[in-house]
Design a protein around this motif. Structure first.
Motif, PDB file in Angstrom:
ATOM      1  N   ASP A  60       0.820  -1.217   0.000  1.00 35.32           N
ATOM      2  CA  ASP A  60       0.000   0.000   0.000  1.00 35.32           C
ATOM      3  C   ASP A  60       0.856   1.270   0.000  1.00 35.32           C
ATOM      4  O   ASP A  60       0.573   2.219  -0.746  1.00 35.32           O
ATOM      5  CB  ASP A  60      -0.964   0.001   1.192  1.00 35.32           C
ATOM      6  N   ASP A  61       1.891   1.306   0.839  1.00 32.94           N
ATOM      7  CA  ASP A  61       2.774   2.477   0.882  1.00 32.94           C
ATOM      8  C   ASP A  61       3.516   2.634  -0.441  1.00 32.94           C
ATOM      9  O   ASP A  61       3.667   3.743  -0.951  1.00 32.94           O
ATOM     10  CB  ASP A  61       3.780   2.353   2.031  1.00 32.94           C
ATOM     11  N   ILE A  62       3.980   1.511  -0.987  1.00 31.91           N
ATOM     12  CA  ILE A  62       4.689   1.551  -2.276  1.00 31.91           C
ATOM     13  C   ILE A  62       3.773   2.083  -3.365  1.00 31.91           C
ATOM     14  O   ILE A  62       4.162   2.953  -4.152  1.00 31.91           O
ATOM     15  CB  ILE A  62       5.222   0.146  -2.640  1.00 31.91           C
ATOM     16  N   ALA A  63       2.546   1.587  -3.414  1.00 29.33           N
ATOM     17  CA  ALA A  63       1.595   2.022  -4.438  1.00 29.33           C
ATOM     18  C   ALA A  63       1.324   3.519  -4.344  1.00 29.33           C
ATOM     19  O   ALA A  63       1.225   4.210  -5.361  1.00 29.33           O
ATOM     20  CB  ALA A  63       0.291   1.236  -4.305  1.00 29.33           C
ATOM     21  N   ARG A  64       1.210   4.028  -3.127  1.00 28.66           N
ATOM     22  CA  ARG A  64       0.967   5.462  -2.925  1.00 28.66           C
ATOM     23  C   ARG A  64       2.127   6.288  -3.491  1.00 28.66           C
ATOM     24  O   ARG A  64       1.914   7.283  -4.194  1.00 28.66           O
ATOM     25  CB  ARG A  64       0.790   5.730  -1.430  1.00 28.66           C
ATOM     26  N   VAL A  65       3.362   5.874  -3.213  1.00 25.64           N
ATOM     27  CA  VAL A  65       4.535   6.599  -3.691  1.00 25.64           C
ATOM     28  C   VAL A  65       4.658   6.498  -5.211  1.00 25.64           C
ATOM     29  O   VAL A  65       4.925   7.486  -5.897  1.00 25.64           O
ATOM     30  CB  VAL A  65       5.815   6.081  -2.989  1.00 25.64           C
ATOM     31  N   VAL A  66       4.451   5.302  -5.748  1.00 26.61           N
ATOM     32  CA  VAL A  66       4.543   5.098  -7.199  1.00 26.61           C
ATOM     33  C   VAL A  66       3.494   5.939  -7.927  1.00 26.61           C
ATOM     34  O   VAL A  66       3.796   6.588  -8.938  1.00 26.61           O
ATOM     35  CB  VAL A  66       4.399   3.600  -7.553  1.00 26.61           C
ATOM     36  N   GLU A  67       2.284   5.956  -7.398  1.00 31.54           N
ATOM     37  CA  GLU A  67       1.215   6.736  -8.038  1.00 31.54           C
ATOM     38  C   GLU A  67       1.529   8.235  -8.001  1.00 31.54           C
ATOM     39  O   GLU A  67       1.326   8.946  -8.983  1.00 31.54           O
ATOM     40  CB  GLU A  67      -0.119   6.480  -7.345  1.00 31.54           C
ATOM     41  N   ALA A  68       2.067   8.704  -6.881  1.00 31.98           N
ATOM     42  CA  ALA A  68       2.353  10.133  -6.736  1.00 31.98           C
ATOM     43  C   ALA A  68       3.551  10.579  -7.575  1.00 31.98           C
ATOM     44  O   ALA A  68       3.572  11.691  -8.100  1.00 31.98           O
ATOM     45  CB  ALA A  68       2.603  10.467  -5.268  1.00 31.98           C
ATOM     46  N   GLU A  69       4.556   9.707  -7.718  1.00 31.23           N
ATOM     47  CA  GLU A  69       5.819  10.122  -8.334  1.00 31.23           C
ATOM     48  C   GLU A  69       6.137   9.451  -9.670  1.00 31.23           C
ATOM     49  O   GLU A  69       7.105   9.810 -10.328  1.00 31.23           O
ATOM     50  CB  GLU A  69       6.976   9.879  -7.359  1.00 31.23           C
ATOM     51  N   TYR A  71       7.212   6.283 -10.390  1.00 31.34           N
ATOM     52  CA  TYR A  71       8.367   5.379 -10.462  1.00 31.34           C
ATOM     53  C   TYR A  71       8.004   4.117 -11.239  1.00 31.34           C
ATOM     54  O   TYR A  71       6.880   3.628 -11.170  1.00 31.34           O
ATOM     55  CB  TYR A  71       8.863   5.034  -9.054  1.00 31.34           C
ATOM     56  N   VAL A  72       8.983   3.576 -11.979  1.00 28.92           N
ATOM     57  CA  VAL A  72       8.725   2.400 -12.820  1.00 28.92           C
ATOM     58  C   VAL A  72       9.447   1.153 -12.309  1.00 28.92           C
ATOM     59  O   VAL A  72       9.158   0.044 -12.754  1.00 28.92           O
ATOM     60  CB  VAL A  72       9.127   2.647 -14.291  1.00 28.92           C
ATOM     61  N   LEU A  73      10.393   1.331 -11.407  1.00 28.43           N
ATOM     62  CA  LEU A  73      11.134   0.199 -10.858  1.00 28.43           C
ATOM     63  C   LEU A  73      11.187   0.339  -9.344  1.00 28.43           C
ATOM     64  O   LEU A  73      11.573   1.383  -8.823  1.00 28.43           O
ATOM     65  CB  LEU A  73      12.565   0.163 -11.425  1.00 28.43           C
ATOM     66  N   VAL A  74      10.779  -0.714  -8.648  1.00 28.62           N
ATOM     67  CA  VAL A  74      10.855  -0.771  -7.190  1.00 28.62           C
ATOM     68  C   VAL A  74      11.516  -2.092  -6.839  1.00 28.62           C
ATOM     69  O   VAL A  74      11.088  -3.148  -7.316  1.00 28.62           O
ATOM     70  CB  VAL A  74       9.447  -0.689  -6.538  1.00 28.62           C
ATOM     71  N   ASP A 107      15.739  10.667  -8.977  1.00 29.91           N
ATOM     72  CA  ASP A 107      15.595  10.821  -7.529  1.00 29.91           C
ATOM     73  C   ASP A 107      16.264   9.627  -6.849  1.00 29.91           C
ATOM     74  O   ASP A 107      16.376   8.543  -7.430  1.00 29.91           O
ATOM     75  CB  ASP A 107      14.114  10.829  -7.123  1.00 29.91           C
ATOM     76  N   GLU A 108      16.690   9.830  -5.613  1.00 36.66           N
ATOM     77  CA  GLU A 108      17.158   8.703  -4.798  1.00 36.66           C
ATOM     78  C   GLU A 108      16.164   8.561  -3.663  1.00 36.66           C
ATOM     79  O   GLU A 108      16.085   9.413  -2.779  1.00 36.66           O
ATOM     80  CB  GLU A 108      18.570   8.927  -4.268  1.00 36.66           C
ATOM     81  N   VAL A 109      15.386   7.486  -3.715  1.00 36.34           N
ATOM     82  CA  VAL A 109      14.305   7.286  -2.759  1.00 36.34           C
ATOM     83  C   VAL A 109      14.523   5.951  -2.064  1.00 36.34           C
ATOM     84  O   VAL A 109      14.633   4.913  -2.728  1.00 36.34           O
ATOM     85  CB  VAL A 109      12.928   7.309  -3.451  1.00 36.34           C
ATOM     86  N   ARG A 110      14.574   5.992  -0.736  1.00 39.59           N
ATOM     87  CA  ARG A 110      14.803   4.779   0.049  1.00 39.59           C
ATOM     88  C   ARG A 110      13.859   4.730   1.233  1.00 39.59           C
ATOM     89  O   ARG A 110      13.656   5.735   1.923  1.00 39.59           O
ATOM     90  CB  ARG A 110      16.236   4.729   0.596  1.00 39.59           C
ATOM     91  N   PHE A 111      13.315   3.535   1.466  1.00 35.84           N
ATOM     92  CA  PHE A 111      12.572   3.267   2.701  1.00 35.84           C
ATOM     93  C   PHE A 111      13.346   2.197   3.449  1.00 35.84           C
ATOM     94  O   PHE A 111      13.612   1.121   2.903  1.00 35.84           O
ATOM     95  CB  PHE A 111      11.143   2.785   2.424  1.00 35.84           C
ATOM     96  N   PHE A 112      13.709   2.480   4.681  1.00 28.54           N
ATOM     97  CA  PHE A 112      14.466   1.526   5.481  1.00 28.54           C
ATOM     98  C   PHE A 112      13.524   0.545   6.171  1.00 28.54           C
ATOM     99  O   PHE A 112      12.789   0.905   7.091  1.00 28.54           O
ATOM    100  CB  PHE A 112      15.350   2.254   6.499  1.00 28.54           C
ATOM    101  N   ILE A 159      13.912  -0.509   0.631  1.00 19.86           N
ATOM    102  CA  ILE A 159      13.161  -0.523  -0.621  1.00 19.86           C
ATOM    103  C   ILE A 159      13.607   0.692  -1.419  1.00 19.86           C
ATOM    104  O   ILE A 159      13.722   1.800  -0.884  1.00 19.86           O
ATOM    105  CB  ILE A 159      11.650  -0.466  -0.356  1.00 19.86           C
ATOM    106  N   ARG A 160      13.897   0.484  -2.725  1.00 18.99           N
ATOM    107  CA  ARG A 160      14.363   1.563  -3.601  1.00 18.99           C
ATOM    108  C   ARG A 160      13.332   1.831  -4.698  1.00 18.99           C
ATOM    109  O   ARG A 160      12.685   0.903  -5.178  1.00 18.99           O
ATOM    110  CB  ARG A 160      15.695   1.188  -4.250  1.00 18.99           C
ATOM    111  N   PHE A 161      13.223   3.086  -5.095  1.00 13.48           N
ATOM    112  CA  PHE A 161      12.295   3.515  -6.137  1.00 13.48           C
ATOM    113  C   PHE A 161      13.081   4.215  -7.239  1.00 13.48           C
ATOM    114  O   PHE A 161      13.930   5.063  -6.957  1.00 13.48           O
ATOM    115  CB  PHE A 161      11.273   4.509  -5.572  1.00 13.48           C
ATOM    116  N   PHE A 162      12.769   3.893  -8.513  1.00 18.42           N
ATOM    117  CA  PHE A 162      13.472   4.509  -9.635  1.00 18.42           C
ATOM    118  C   PHE A 162      12.489   4.913 -10.739  1.00 18.42           C
ATOM    119  O   PHE A 162      11.499   4.219 -10.984  1.00 18.42           O
ATOM    120  CB  PHE A 162      14.477   3.527 -10.261  1.00 18.42           C
ATOM    121  N   HIS A 163      12.808   6.013 -11.435  1.00 16.39           N
ATOM    122  CA  HIS A 163      12.059   6.406 -12.633  1.00 16.39           C
ATOM    123  C   HIS A 163      12.591   5.688 -13.870  1.00 16.39           C
ATOM    124  O   HIS A 163      11.958   5.702 -14.917  1.00 16.39           O
ATOM    125  CB  HIS A 163      12.182   7.925 -12.879  1.00 16.39           C
ATOM    126  N   ASP A 164      13.765   5.105 -13.762  1.00 14.71           N
ATOM    127  CA  ASP A 164      14.468   4.522 -14.900  1.00 14.71           C
ATOM    128  C   ASP A 164      14.784   3.065 -14.621  1.00 14.71           C
ATOM    129  O   ASP A 164      15.220   2.711 -13.524  1.00 14.71           O
ATOM    130  CB  ASP A 164      15.773   5.315 -15.101  1.00 14.71           C
TER     131      ASP A 164
END
Length: 196
Positions: A60-69, A71-74, A107-112, A159-164
């Motif tokens: 759920d948290d991942i989906a919220r971040v992906v939808e807002a920003e 990102y294509v790779l998690v 962006d460099e996005v990390r969730f610990f 967990i890492r999030f990427f646009h590329d």
């Protein structure tokens, strides 16, 4: 508990702020366009775990971040001590890779998920050292000059999030500033000493 320490980037850096207050950390980082938030921690992954199980648990948290920003790779990155004879070489190489100042075209996005590490953000003459621990989500905008220290005994899952689809690609600056700022081990030891 998250710790933010802010230093000047002078030849002899001065500490200008130190805080463990979530609201103060959030506000201070927002001033340099860095987003910080806290998520609920899934204790079952304290020592790491299967990538898909971790992604499923935080769906759920991942989906919220992906939808807002957008990102294509998690994915999940983790480094925990093993009995493998190559551990010493692996941990040293992993730490060294991120210790030099660099930027990214993404962006460099990390969730610990577990463990900890420090992101050092070099912005407007200051270095913002953000010691992130389990439950911390940090979003650093592309082209922000920074480095990362996982310490001499790395122990984290993130967990890492990427646009590329290319994932992590660093553009190194050659600036030796990181050598003048206290390391992960030094900051963590000082905090432990204060706590008694």
């Amino acid at each position: 508990m998250t710790l933010l320490t802010v230093y000047t980037d002078a030849d002899t850096p001065d500490k200008v702020l130190e805080s463990e207050e979530a609201e103060e950390i959030t506000i201070t980082l927002k001033e340099i366009d860095v987003n910080f938030e806290r998520w609920e921690v899934a204790e079952e992954f304290a020592a790491g775990g299967d990538q898909q199980a971790i992604l499923d648990r935080y769906r759920d948290d991942i989906a919220r971040v992906v939808e807002a920003e957008g990102y294509v790779l998690v994915d999940v990155t983790q480094l925990h001590r093993t009995d493998d004879p190559g551990w010493e070489e692996l941990k040293t190489a992993a730490r060294t890779k991120f210790l030099s100042e660099h930027t990214h075209d993404d962006d460099e996005v990390r969730f610990f998920v577990s463990g900890s590490g420090i992101f050092y953000l070099h912005v407007k003459g200051k270095v913002y050292a953000v010691l992130c621990e389990a439950g911390d989500m940090l979003s650093v905008p592309k082209n922000t000059t920074h480095w990362f220290d996982m310490g001499t005994e790395p122990d984290f899952t993130a967990i890492r999030f990427f646009h590329d689809e290319d994932g992590w690609v660093g553009n190194f600056t050659g600036n030796p500033l990181a050598e003048r700022i206290p390391s992960y081990d030094e900051i963590a030891a000082a905090r432990a000493s204060r706590r008694g």
